[in-house]
Design a protein around this motif. Structure first.
Motif, PDB file in Angstrom:
ATOM      1  N   PHE A 170       0.843  -1.195   0.000  1.00 20.52           N
ATOM      2  CA  PHE A 170       0.000   0.000   0.000  1.00 20.52           C
ATOM      3  C   PHE A 170       0.883   1.252   0.000  1.00 20.52           C
ATOM      4  CE2 PHE A 170      -2.279  -3.444   2.035  1.00 20.52           C
ATOM      5  CZ  PHE A 170      -3.527  -3.388   1.429  1.00 20.52           C
ATOM      6  N   PRO A 171       1.397   1.639  -1.156  1.00 19.98           N
ATOM      7  CA  PRO A 171       2.222   2.854  -1.219  1.00 19.98           C
ATOM      8  C   PRO A 171       1.356   4.118  -1.266  1.00 19.98           C
ATOM      9  CG  PRO A 171       2.088   1.853  -3.378  1.00 19.98           C
ATOM     10  CD  PRO A 171       1.341   0.940  -2.447  1.00 19.98           C
ATOM     11  N   LYS A 172       1.890   5.189  -0.695  1.00 21.05           N
ATOM     12  CA  LYS A 172       1.210   6.488  -0.722  1.00 21.05           C
ATOM     13  C   LYS A 172       2.251   7.571  -0.907  1.00 21.05           C
ATOM     14  CE  LYS A 172      -1.834   9.542   1.941  1.00 21.05           C
ATOM     15  NZ  LYS A 172      -2.601   9.722   3.208  1.00 21.05           N
ATOM     16  N   HIS A 173       1.974   8.487  -1.813  1.00 19.89           N
ATOM     17  CA  HIS A 173       2.871   9.615  -2.086  1.00 19.89           C
ATOM     18  C   HIS A 173       2.088  10.911  -1.904  1.00 19.89           C
ATOM     19  CE1 HIS A 173       5.866   6.838  -3.715  1.00 19.89           C
ATOM     20  NE2 HIS A 173       4.875   6.261  -4.374  1.00 19.89           N
ATOM     21  N   THR A 174       2.635  11.779  -1.063  1.00 23.47           N
ATOM     22  CA  THR A 174       1.963  13.039  -0.755  1.00 23.47           C
ATOM     23  C   THR A 174       2.928  14.193  -0.972  1.00 23.47           C
ATOM     24  OG1 THR A 174       0.566  11.968   0.908  1.00 23.47           O
ATOM     25  CG2 THR A 174       0.723  14.364   0.984  1.00 23.47           C
TER      26      THR A 174
ATOM     27  N   THR B 128      -5.058  -2.803  -7.479  1.00 26.08           N
ATOM     28  CA  THR B 128      -6.476  -3.170  -7.391  1.00 26.08           C
ATOM     29  C   THR B 128      -7.355  -1.988  -7.013  1.00 26.08           C
ATOM     30  OG1 THR B 128      -6.152  -3.843  -5.073  1.00 26.08           O
ATOM     31  CG2 THR B 128      -5.919  -5.545  -6.763  1.00 26.08           C
ATOM     32  N   ASP B 129      -6.813  -1.022  -6.259  1.00 24.42           N
ATOM     33  CA  ASP B 129      -7.572   0.175  -5.878  1.00 24.42           C
ATOM     34  C   ASP B 129      -6.639   1.380  -5.895  1.00 24.42           C
ATOM     35  OD1 ASP B 129     -10.369  -0.589  -5.163  1.00 24.42           O
ATOM     36  OD2 ASP B 129      -9.327  -1.919  -3.769  1.00 24.42           O
ATOM     37  N   ARG B 130      -7.261   2.541  -6.098  1.00 22.45           N
ATOM     38  CA  ARG B 130      -6.488   3.776  -6.112  1.00 22.45           C
ATOM     39  C   ARG B 130      -7.343   4.922  -5.579  1.00 22.45           C
ATOM     40  NH1 ARG B 130      -2.844   5.859 -11.218  1.00 22.45           N
ATOM     41  NH2 ARG B 130      -1.722   7.535 -10.104  1.00 22.45           N
ATOM     42  N   PHE B 131      -6.738   5.741  -4.709  1.00 26.45           N
ATOM     43  CA  PHE B 131      -7.423   6.927  -4.187  1.00 26.45           C
ATOM     44  C   PHE B 131      -6.517   8.124  -4.410  1.00 26.45           C
ATOM     45  CE2 PHE B 131      -8.330  10.012  -0.794  1.00 26.45           C
ATOM     46  CZ  PHE B 131      -9.680  10.225  -1.029  1.00 26.45           C
ATOM     47  N   GLU B 132      -7.041   9.116  -5.123  1.00 22.32           N
ATOM     48  CA  GLU B 132      -6.291  10.332  -5.416  1.00 22.32           C
ATOM     49  C   GLU B 132      -7.024  11.530  -4.830  1.00 22.32           C
ATOM     50  OE1 GLU B 132      -4.410  10.284  -9.611  1.00 22.32           O
ATOM     51  OE2 GLU B 132      -6.266   9.110  -9.795  1.00 22.32           O
ATOM     52  N   ASN B 133      -6.250  12.452  -4.275  1.00 20.40           N
ATOM     53  CA  ASN B 133      -6.843  13.658  -3.694  1.00 20.40           C
ATOM     54  C   ASN B 133      -5.948  14.860  -3.964  1.00 20.40           C
ATOM     55  OD1 ASN B 133      -6.793  15.526  -0.946  1.00 20.40           O
ATOM     56  ND2 ASN B 133      -8.856  14.958  -1.591  1.00 20.40           N
ATOM     57  N   ARG B 134      -6.583  15.967  -4.264  1.00 20.67           N
ATOM     58  CA  ARG B 134      -5.879  17.240  -4.432  1.00 20.67           C
ATOM     59  C   ARG B 134      -6.686  18.289  -3.690  1.00 20.67           C
ATOM     60  NH1 ARG B 134      -2.774  20.194  -8.259  1.00 20.67           N
ATOM     61  NH2 ARG B 134      -2.176  22.122  -7.180  1.00 20.67           N
ATOM     62  N   SER B 135      -6.035  19.005  -2.786  1.00 17.99           N
ATOM     63  CA  SER B 135      -6.740  20.025  -2.012  1.00 17.99           C
ATOM     64  C   SER B 135      -5.859  21.252  -1.848  1.00 17.99           C
ATOM     65  CB  SER B 135      -7.141  19.485  -0.634  1.00 17.99           C
ATOM     66  OG  SER B 135      -6.000  19.198   0.148  1.00 17.99           O
ATOM     67  N   VAL B 136      -6.518  22.401  -1.828  1.00 18.32           N
ATOM     68  CA  VAL B 136      -5.848  23.679  -1.601  1.00 18.32           C
ATOM     69  C   VAL B 136      -6.624  24.413  -0.511  1.00 18.32           C
ATOM     70  CG1 VAL B 136      -5.099  25.863  -2.573  1.00 18.32           C
ATOM     71  CG2 VAL B 136      -5.058  23.798  -3.994  1.00 18.32           C
TER      72      VAL B 136
ATOM     73  N   ASN C 280      -8.082   5.370   3.725  1.00 16.94           N
ATOM     74  CA  ASN C 280      -6.817   4.771   4.126  1.00 16.94           C
ATOM     75  C   ASN C 280      -6.830   3.341   3.618  1.00 16.94           C
ATOM     76  OD1 ASN C 280      -4.729   3.396   5.600  1.00 16.94           O
ATOM     77  ND2 ASN C 280      -4.712   5.091   7.055  1.00 16.94           N
ATOM     78  N   LEU C 281      -6.184   3.109   2.488  1.00 21.85           N
ATOM     79  CA  LEU C 281      -6.257   1.797   1.848  1.00 21.85           C
ATOM     80  C   LEU C 281      -5.559   0.721   2.659  1.00 21.85           C
ATOM     81  CD1 LEU C 281      -5.693   2.788  -1.900  1.00 21.85           C
ATOM     82  CD2 LEU C 281      -7.837   2.584  -0.620  1.00 21.85           C
ATOM     83  N   ALA C 282      -4.468   1.060   3.352  1.00 27.18           N
ATOM     84  CA  ALA C 282      -3.751   0.057   4.136  1.00 27.18           C
ATOM     85  C   ALA C 282      -4.610  -0.471   5.280  1.00 27.18           C
ATOM     86  CB  ALA C 282      -2.452   0.640   4.671  1.00 27.18           C
TER      87      ALA C 282
END
Length: 645
Positions: free
Chosen positions: A229-233, A283-291, A422-424
């Protein structure tokens, strides 16, 4: 090492000259503040409402730094120790609105018109990972203005290993995995500040930009399956602020402040699965962009001097916005824009009844409007009266007693209005556009006593009546999200002791810290009474330090007792057990006029165990499984070198 007790219209004062801190070889003003006897540094909280509510308990030349991003810690780290003439602690009662509500305030008095250059470099290492940081601070005087610059690069991270056990509803083991966790968090920042005389007043301006990129990943592996479960922020921050203070005559002064900041976040989370690490497929992906953006305008008039009656008052305008866009595999995109406009007027009267008694009474009244724009536009208006009353008593120069009653209002996290995942952990939350600010009425009692040159004792207690607190629950739509809970109660008792051991160990000092905390709230799902989520019922820390002045050497050891905390989610109850922690340091200033420090954190390693009890669809139903995550983090060795020129 001595301090001088002075008469004060705001309670007992202690003045610590720069020479007091020499045995500690401080490099910055922050280092000096941490060695003030009987003083607990409060860095403030940039996430709190407006400007005054987010303040900590340190002033610089009698003024609170006009900044929120990075808080007081960043502002104090940018002041070389050589620029500090003395630090004055005011105990028992502080009247200035910017720091009202604090039982003790440290005021850093700087040496003007001085040029300096300082730098620090640190390298850290643990099993499988190496990290580091570098900071350069410079200041000089130009055309009557004091200029300061701080450039920082900080690369932190973690390497942990452990196991995950999964059980079915009957408690039968169904899966066992090896667990590994890896995170890297590099960040750079640049801060600039300027202060000087402008238009018959004193002006300060601040500018900050920062960029960070967080990479983290959980990996679960057994003989048959591997899940990652990788996450890049990415995070980009910026802030600009200015304040201007001018005397108006008759001991009155006017202070104007303007501040604006922005935080830009983008994150990309993946769920990957395969038979081995080389055959993983997403298998799953969650993307978010916020300002998110914040702006504050503030004006205040205060009266100082020796008058027994000192009024103060002003107005504050603030606005906050969040523009969030997210998308989850198999779901429709989620987009929301949240904004809040707020206006507040405040006033207070400080009455110095005698040299021993100070009474402060005041109130603030605010009105606000929160709007959210998504598939269902909403608009809510709020109004809060926030009175406060404080009585401070200083029976002698070395002790003070303070009783306070205050109502305050929290700042909503607009992130709770937007969807998250939180996919993990296998959790997801929908946004709730109907949230309102939480508030609390706090009754507090503080007692301070100083003895000898470094001895101090503090005892404090508070009781909170809280309204509209935030807890995870089930939304009217049936989705999981955050809701307001009507009422809760929180109470606490804390004690701090700083005991010099010079009679037994020359230059020795032991610090003892204890906190007891309890609460009660009606669970928004089951209606059963329980603690507030995430609360630690008790905290104990013990620190020993010895300063050997003749050898220019210091060493110490710290102990923090392990704790348990229970977290309540809509579909899960989680018990977090954190192990006891030990740390050790040795530092010297004998070489090259520099300060060398070697530190080991987590001497015996750190262990975090999470017991997850899972429910479906939420906690109103029966348990459908459980998990045990056992995560171990090895010791971290850090070597740092700092010098002022």
């Amino acid at each position: 090492m001595t301090y001088f007790t002075l008469a004060s219209v705001c309670g007992a004062q202690e003045a610590y000259p720069a020479a007091y801190f020499t045995p500690f070889s401080p490099q910055t003003a922050l280092d000096m503040v941490k060695h003030l006897p009987g003083f607990s540094f409060d860095p403030g909280d940039a996430g709190l409402r407006g400007f005054s509510e987010a303040g900590g308990n340190v002033l610089i030349d009698g003024e609170r730094p006009a900044t929120k991003s990075g808080g007081l810690a960043a502002a104090l780290s940018a002041i070389p120790a050589g620029q500090v003439a003395r630090i004055v602690i005011i105990r028992g009662g502080v009247s200035a609105n910017d720091v009202s509500g604090q039982s003790a305030i440290a005021n850093i008095i700087r040496v003007r018109n001085i040029q300096s250059l300082s730098g620090s470099l640190s390298l850290s290492g643990m099993a499988e990972g190496h990290f580091g940081s570098a900071v350069v601070t410079a200041s000089r005087t130009f055309a009557g203005f004091n200029l300061a610059s701080t450039t920082m690069f900080d690369a932190t991270g973690e390497r942990s290993h452990g196991s995950r056990l999964s059980f079915d509803a009957a408690g039968k083991p169904v899966r066992q995995d090896d667990l590994s966790y890896r995170t890297d968090y590099p960040e750079w920042s640049q801060r600039l500040s300027l202060d000087g005389d402008v238009a018959q007043g004193r002006m300060t301006a601040n500018f900050m930009v920062a960029e960070a990129r967080l990479s983290e990943a959980f990996l679960f592996r057994n003989d048959n399956q591997t899940d990652r479960f990788p996450k890049h922020t990415g995070r980009r921050r910026g802030e600009v602020s200015t304040d201007w203070t001018r005397g108006l005559g008759h001991d009155y002064s006017l202070k104007l402040l303007a501040l604006a900041n922005v935080v830009d976040l983008d994150s990309d989370s993946l769920s990957q699965s395969g038979t081995t690490a080389t055959t993983l497929q997403t298998t799953d992906r969650f993307e978010n962009r916020s300002v998110s953006r914040e702006g504050i305008l503030r004006a205040a008039v205060t009266k100082g001097g020796d008058s027994p009656l000192r009024p103060e008052g002003g107005v504050e305008l603030a606005w906050n916005t969040l523009d969030s866009r997210s998308v989850m595999t198999g779901a429709d995109p989620d987009q929301i824009f949240v904004s809040e406009g707020r206006a507040e007027v405040f006033g207070a009267l400080n009455w110095q009844v005698s040299r021993k008694w100070l009474l402060t009474a005041g109130a603030a009244y605010e009105v606000s409007r929160i709007k959210s724009e998504d598939d269902r536009d909403t608009s809510n208006r709020f109004a809060f009266l926030k009175p406060h009353l404080t009585a401070s008593y200083a029976p002698d120069p070395d002790s003070s007693l303070r009783l306070s009653l205050r109502r305050s209002v929290g700042q909503l996290s607009f992130g709770d209005f937007a969807a998250s995942a939180n996919l993990a952990q296998g959790t997801a939350s929908s946004g709730n556009a109907d949230l309102g600010p939480d508030s609390k009425t706090t009754l507090s009692l503080d007692y301070d006593r100083r003895f000898g040159t470094r001895g101090a004792f503090n005892l404090s207690a508070f009781y909170d009546w809280r309204e509209n607190g935030l807890e995870a629950s089930v939304l009217p739509s049936g989705d999981i999200g955050v809701v307001n809970v009507k009422s809760a109660r929180v109470w606490s008792l804390a004690a701090n002791l700083e005991l010099p051991l010079d009679v037994y160990v020359a230059g020795g000092l032991i610090r003892l810290h204890y906190v007891y905390l309890d609460s009660i709230i009606a669970d928004p799902i089951t209606r059963v009474r329980r603690d507030i989520t995430g609360q630690r019922p008790a905290e104990i820390t013990i620190s020993f330090r010895q300063d050997i002045a003749a050898a220019k050497l210091s060493w110490g050891i710290d102990y923090a007792r392990g704790f348990e905390a229970r977290l309540w989610y809509a579909d899960e109850v989680r018990l977090h057990e954190h192990s006891t922690e030990w740390s050790l340091f040795v530092e010297t200033s004998r070489f090259l006029r520099s300060k060398l420090r070697v530190e080991v954190n987590g001497l015996a390693g750190i262990r975090n165990t999470y017991y997850r009890t899972l429910y479906a669809p939420n906690r109103s139903a029966t348990r459908n499984g459980s998990e045990i995550w056992d995560i171990r983090t090895p010791p971290m060795l850090t070597v740092s070198l700092s010098r002022s020129f």
